[in-house]
Enzyme design. Sequence first.
Site, PDB file in Angstrom:
ATOM      1  N   ARG A   1      -0.404  -1.411  10.275  1.00  0.00           N
ATOM      2  CA  ARG A   1      -0.461  -2.734   9.647  1.00  0.00           C
ATOM      3  C   ARG A   1       1.133  -2.120   9.377  1.00  0.00           C
ATOM      4  O   ARG A   1       1.270  -1.690   8.071  1.00  0.00           O
ATOM      5  CB  ARG A   1      -1.035  -3.194   9.169  1.00  0.00           C
ATOM      6  CG  ARG A   1      -0.918  -4.783   8.472  1.00  0.00           C
ATOM      7  CD  ARG A   1      -2.426  -4.937   7.881  1.00  0.00           C
ATOM      8  NE  ARG A   1      -2.317  -6.293   7.568  1.00  0.00           N
ATOM      9  CZ  ARG A   1      -2.485  -7.276   7.750  1.00  0.00           C
ATOM     10  NH1 ARG A   1      -3.037  -7.468   8.966  1.00  0.00           N
ATOM     11  NH2 ARG A   1      -2.886  -8.511   7.212  1.00  0.00           N
TER      12      ARG A   1
ATOM     13  N   TYR B   1       0.794  -1.308  -0.212  1.00  0.00           N
ATOM     14  CA  TYR B   1       0.032   0.046   0.099  1.00  0.00           C
ATOM     15  C   TYR B   1       1.273   0.876   0.174  1.00  0.00           C
ATOM     16  O   TYR B   1       1.813   0.737   0.027  1.00  0.00           O
ATOM     17  CB  TYR B   1      -1.208  -0.062   1.148  1.00  0.00           C
ATOM     18  CG  TYR B   1      -1.686  -0.546   0.840  1.00  0.00           C
ATOM     19  CD1 TYR B   1      -3.588  -0.329   0.709  1.00  0.00           C
ATOM     20  CD2 TYR B   1      -1.965  -2.654   0.977  1.00  0.00           C
ATOM     21  CE1 TYR B   1      -4.901  -0.806   0.840  1.00  0.00           C
ATOM     22  CE2 TYR B   1      -2.992  -2.899   1.170  1.00  0.00           C
ATOM     23  CZ  TYR B   1      -4.356  -2.523   0.835  1.00  0.00           C
ATOM     24  OH  TYR B   1      -5.121  -3.346   0.498  1.00  0.00           O
TER      25      TYR B   1
ATOM     26  N   GLY C   1      -6.928 -14.239   8.525  1.00  0.00           N
ATOM     27  CA  GLY C   1      -7.746 -13.864   7.736  1.00  0.00           C
ATOM     28  C   GLY C   1      -7.987 -14.473   7.052  1.00  0.00           C
ATOM     29  O   GLY C   1      -9.499 -14.941   6.683  1.00  0.00           O
TER      30      GLY C   1
END
Length: 254
Positions: free
Chosen positions: A116, A69, A207
């Site tokens: 994160r 990201y 997840g």
Amino acid sequence: MRGGEAPVGPSPIAASGEFVLPTGRVEFPIPRELRIDEIPGVIADFAQATRNAREAGFDGVELHGANGYLQDQFLQDGSNKRTDAYGGSLENRARLMLETTHAMIDAWSADRVGVRLSPSSFLYGVDDSDQLATFGFVIRALDTLGVGYICLLEPNARDAERGVQIRNVAETFRPMTSVPIIVNTGFDKAKANAVLAKGDADLVAFGVPYIANPDLVERLRIDAPLNKPDPSLFYGGGAKGYTDYPALQTVAAA
């Protein structure tokens, strides 16, 4: 997806791999370099998102500074080739990550903001020549800010097969911070209990098992078998293989 407008990044380097659209998978385009005068607006967006979450009744927010990201792209020298105040030195490359975290804290409070990080991942080609130094710097800085927690991703099977600089992420960085650590990636019940017992993490996040098991907590509690996930169908635009996995009650009824 962006109406013809190019995506942005720290440098004009295309991500590796493919992007999933409802119409199928496509290659990533080359992004345009984010102008330095645009960066304050990006940081302000994260601060506004934090305020929105607070007003909506959330318990906290997490900056996704992992998995390729934007903040992760700026942080790692494999994707950041800038020569301005947001590139070059480690301090400069970490600037966007830390300024964003500062802004989110100012919009709420430090204990409501988590970050994160993925120190051993190679998602979308984002990589760094010295991940121990890079992520050690960021984790120590986040510790000084007193964030609510740091979520650390262990390397996945593909990363481990490729070769990673840091094989045991939580164990490596635990001594560098006093804030709670959440660890993620590749955990089952036994591995989760082991890392907690060892003290390398305070919590374990799941997840993929959650996608395949909507009642994961109950299954772990009673040691019930888990549904097998099908990663080829994740985020593909439909319910199949994403939201149609059965819960224990459904299986029992059948």
